[in-house]
Design a protein around this motif. Structure first.
Motif, short mmCIF file in Angstrom:
data_model
loop_
_atom_site.label_atom_id
_atom_site.label_comp_id
_atom_site.label_asym_id
_atom_site.label_seq_id
_atom_site.Cartn_x
_atom_site.Cartn_y
_atom_site.Cartn_z
N LEU A 14 0.90 -1.20 -0.06
CA LEU A 14 -0.16 -0.01 -0.14
C LEU A 14 1.02 1.26 0.06
CD1 LEU A 14 -2.89 -1.02 2.36
CD2 LEU A 14 -2.94 -0.52 0.01
N GLU A 15 1.90 1.33 0.93
CA GLU A 15 2.66 2.58 1.05
C GLU A 15 3.42 2.49 -0.34
OE1 GLU A 15 2.80 5.09 3.03
OE2 GLU A 15 0.72 4.29 3.71
N GLY A 16 3.89 1.54 -0.81
CA GLY A 16 5.01 1.62 -2.03
C GLY A 16 4.03 2.16 -3.20
N SER A 17 2.85 1.64 -3.32
CA SER A 17 1.93 1.98 -4.46
C SER A 17 1.49 3.67 -4.17
CB SER A 17 0.58 1.16 -4.37
OG SER A 17 1.13 -0.28 -4.51
N ALA A 33 -6.67 -1.43 3.88
CA ALA A 33 -6.01 -2.43 4.09
C ALA A 33 -7.07 -3.75 4.34
CB ALA A 33 -5.12 -2.27 4.97
N ASP A 34 -8.39 -3.31 4.49
CA ASP A 34 -9.51 -4.11 5.22
C ASP A 34 -10.44 -4.43 3.94
OD1 ASP A 34 -11.13 -5.86 6.44
OD2 ASP A 34 -11.73 -4.14 7.80
N VAL A 35 -10.44 -5.36 3.26
CA VAL A 35 -11.40 -5.68 2.07
C VAL A 35 -12.85 -5.99 2.63
CG1 VAL A 35 -11.29 -8.15 2.11
CG2 VAL A 35 -11.69 -6.96 -0.03
N TYR A 47 -14.96 7.10 -5.94
CA TYR A 47 -13.65 7.23 -6.47
C TYR A 47 -13.67 7.06 -7.85
CZ TYR A 47 -12.27 6.29 -1.90
OH TYR A 47 -12.11 6.28 -0.40
N ASP A 48 -12.41 7.40 -8.55
CA ASP A 48 -12.70 7.40 -10.15
C ASP A 48 -11.93 6.04 -10.62
OD1 ASP A 48 -13.74 9.95 -10.61
OD2 ASP A 48 -11.85 10.73 -9.82
N VAL A 49 -10.97 5.48 -9.69
CA VAL A 49 -10.25 4.24 -9.98
C VAL A 49 -9.90 3.47 -8.84
CG1 VAL A 49 -8.04 3.33 -10.92
CG2 VAL A 49 -8.98 5.47 -11.91
N PHE A 50 -10.06 2.22 -8.82
CA PHE A 50 -9.57 1.14 -7.87
C PHE A 50 -8.51 0.38 -8.39
CE2 PHE A 50 -13.59 1.88 -5.84
CZ PHE A 50 -14.47 1.86 -6.36
N LEU A 51 -7.36 0.16 -7.44
CA LEU A 51 -6.30 -0.75 -7.59
C LEU A 51 -6.55 -1.70 -6.57
CD1 LEU A 51 -3.22 1.26 -8.79
CD2 LEU A 51 -4.88 0.08 -10.18
N LEU A 52 -6.95 -2.82 -6.94
CA LEU A 52 -7.28 -3.90 -5.96
C LEU A 52 -6.09 -5.22 -6.29
CD1 LEU A 52 -10.97 -4.72 -7.16
CD2 LEU A 52 -10.13 -3.01 -5.31
#
Length: 81
Positions: A14-17, A33-35, A47-52
């Motif tokens: 998460l932090e790197g991304s 961090a919690d799905v 949101y406009d974009v999700f990175l999952l």
């Protein structure tokens, strides 16, 4: 302004991304961090974009499927050797 939500259970990922997008002036990045809270988050925040995380894709996409305004474009990144 683009609102981006990163979803992964690994804090380092998460932090790197998030750091990758930190220099982009027109992208606002939030992390999750919690799905299990994904459905609540997308109901209350647009949101406009999700990175999952690929491991969450089935669960998250079920929630996204409930909201027809979202488009789904699967992208897998991996190292081919």
């Amino acid at each position: 302004m683009i609102k981006l939500l990163l979803v992964d259970d690994h804090p380092l990922i998460l932090e790197g991304s998030k750091q990758i997008f930190s220099d982009a002036p027109n992208i606002v990045v939030e992390t999750l961090a919690d799905v299990q809270t994904f459905s609540e988050v997308i109901i209350h925040t647009q949101y406009d974009v999700f990175l999952l995380d690929i491991n969450y894709s089935t669960i998250c996409l079920w929630y996204v499927g409930l909201a027809p305004q979202f488009a789904y474009y699967p992208i897998q990144l991996y190292d081919v050797q």
